[in-house]
Design a protein around this motif. Structure first.
Motif, mmCIF file in Angstrom:
data_model
loop_
_atom_site.group_PDB
_atom_site.id
_atom_site.type_symbol
_atom_site.label_atom_id
_atom_site.label_comp_id
_atom_site.label_asym_id
_atom_site.label_seq_id
_atom_site.Cartn_x
_atom_site.Cartn_y
_atom_site.Cartn_z
ATOM 1 N N ASP A 6 1.442 0.528 0.030
ATOM 2 C CA ASP A 6 1.687 -0.887 0.317
ATOM 3 C C ASP A 6 0.755 -1.777 -0.497
ATOM 4 O O ASP A 6 1.167 -2.835 -0.967
ATOM 5 N N CYS A 7 -0.473 -1.373 -0.674
ATOM 6 C CA CYS A 7 -1.412 -2.154 -1.484
ATOM 7 C C CYS A 7 -0.958 -2.215 -2.935
ATOM 8 O O CYS A 7 -0.958 -3.278 -3.552
ATOM 9 N N VAL A 8 -0.556 -1.082 -3.486
ATOM 10 C CA VAL A 8 -0.115 -1.044 -4.881
ATOM 11 C C VAL A 8 1.136 -1.903 -5.071
ATOM 12 O O VAL A 8 1.267 -2.634 -6.049
ATOM 13 N N LEU A 9 2.056 -1.847 -4.100
ATOM 14 C CA LEU A 9 3.303 -2.611 -4.199
ATOM 15 C C LEU A 9 3.142 -4.064 -3.773
ATOM 16 O O LEU A 9 4.063 -4.854 -3.895
ATOM 17 N N ASN A 10 1.978 -4.410 -3.239
ATOM 18 C CA ASN A 10 1.741 -5.730 -2.667
ATOM 19 C C ASN A 10 2.741 -5.994 -1.540
ATOM 20 O O ASN A 10 3.297 -7.076 -1.410
ATOM 21 N N ASN A 11 2.986 -4.976 -0.732
ATOM 22 C CA ASN A 11 3.833 -5.105 0.454
ATOM 23 C C ASN A 11 2.932 -5.637 1.564
ATOM 24 O O ASN A 11 2.267 -4.901 2.263
ATOM 25 N N TRP A 12 2.888 -6.936 1.700
ATOM 26 C CA TRP A 12 1.861 -7.620 2.482
ATOM 27 C C TRP A 12 2.071 -7.602 3.983
ATOM 28 O O TRP A 12 1.166 -7.903 4.733
ATOM 29 N N ARG A 14 3.278 -5.035 6.295
ATOM 30 C CA ARG A 14 3.305 -3.862 7.174
ATOM 31 C C ARG A 14 1.917 -3.520 7.716
ATOM 32 O O ARG A 14 1.703 -3.427 8.919
ATOM 33 N N VAL A 15 0.988 -3.307 6.822
ATOM 34 C CA VAL A 15 -0.368 -2.914 7.211
ATOM 35 C C VAL A 15 -1.333 -3.961 6.661
ATOM 36 O O VAL A 15 -1.372 -4.185 5.461
ATOM 37 N N PRO A 16 -2.128 -4.597 7.509
ATOM 38 C CA PRO A 16 -3.019 -5.659 7.028
ATOM 39 C C PRO A 16 -4.284 -5.113 6.377
ATOM 40 O O PRO A 16 -5.389 -5.346 6.830
ATOM 41 N N MET A 17 -4.113 -4.380 5.315
ATOM 42 C CA MET A 17 -5.262 -3.766 4.664
ATOM 43 C C MET A 17 -5.859 -4.678 3.593
ATOM 44 O O MET A 17 -7.070 -4.811 3.500
ATOM 45 N N GLU A 22 -1.770 -9.854 10.700
ATOM 46 C CA GLU A 22 -1.813 -8.861 11.775
ATOM 47 C C GLU A 22 -0.916 -7.660 11.522
ATOM 48 O O GLU A 22 -0.863 -6.745 12.326
ATOM 49 N N GLY A 23 -0.180 -7.665 10.431
ATOM 50 C CA GLY A 23 0.750 -6.583 10.167
ATOM 51 C C GLY A 23 2.037 -6.782 10.946
ATOM 52 O O GLY A 23 2.188 -7.758 11.681
ATOM 53 N N ASN A 24 2.952 -5.870 10.781
ATOM 54 C CA ASN A 24 4.256 -5.989 11.432
ATOM 55 C C ASN A 24 4.661 -4.632 11.980
ATOM 56 O O ASN A 24 5.099 -3.759 11.241
ATOM 57 N N VAL A 25 4.519 -4.459 13.284
ATOM 58 C CA VAL A 25 4.856 -3.170 13.899
ATOM 59 C C VAL A 25 6.346 -2.859 13.821
ATOM 60 O O VAL A 25 6.742 -1.704 13.979
#
Length: 70
Positions: A6-12, A14-17, A22-25
């Protein structure tokens, strides 16, 4: 592993890393056997060089924190 991808893809969302949220469960699904699987992958390209540079620095800080927690 999912958080790293997710970090590499900048998928912002799902996981708030690497992002301040807050992320999205709802972006996870639990199979009948109890396996947890990610869904709703997204790629958010950063087109401007200045934004990319800032994001790379953010990812470096995340990596550093993971490798050397305070």
């Amino acid at each position: 592993m999912v958080a790293a991808v997710d970090c590499v893809l900048n998928n912002w969302d799902r996981v708030p890393m690497a992002h301040n949220n807050e992320g999205n469960v709802d972006n996870w699904i639990i199979d009948a056997d109890g396996s947890v699987r990610p869904i709703d992958q997204g790629v958010s390209p950063i087109k401007m060089e200045q934004g990319r540079s800032k994001y790379v620095e953010l990812l470096r800080a995340v990596r550093q924190e993971l490798l050397n927690p305070q």
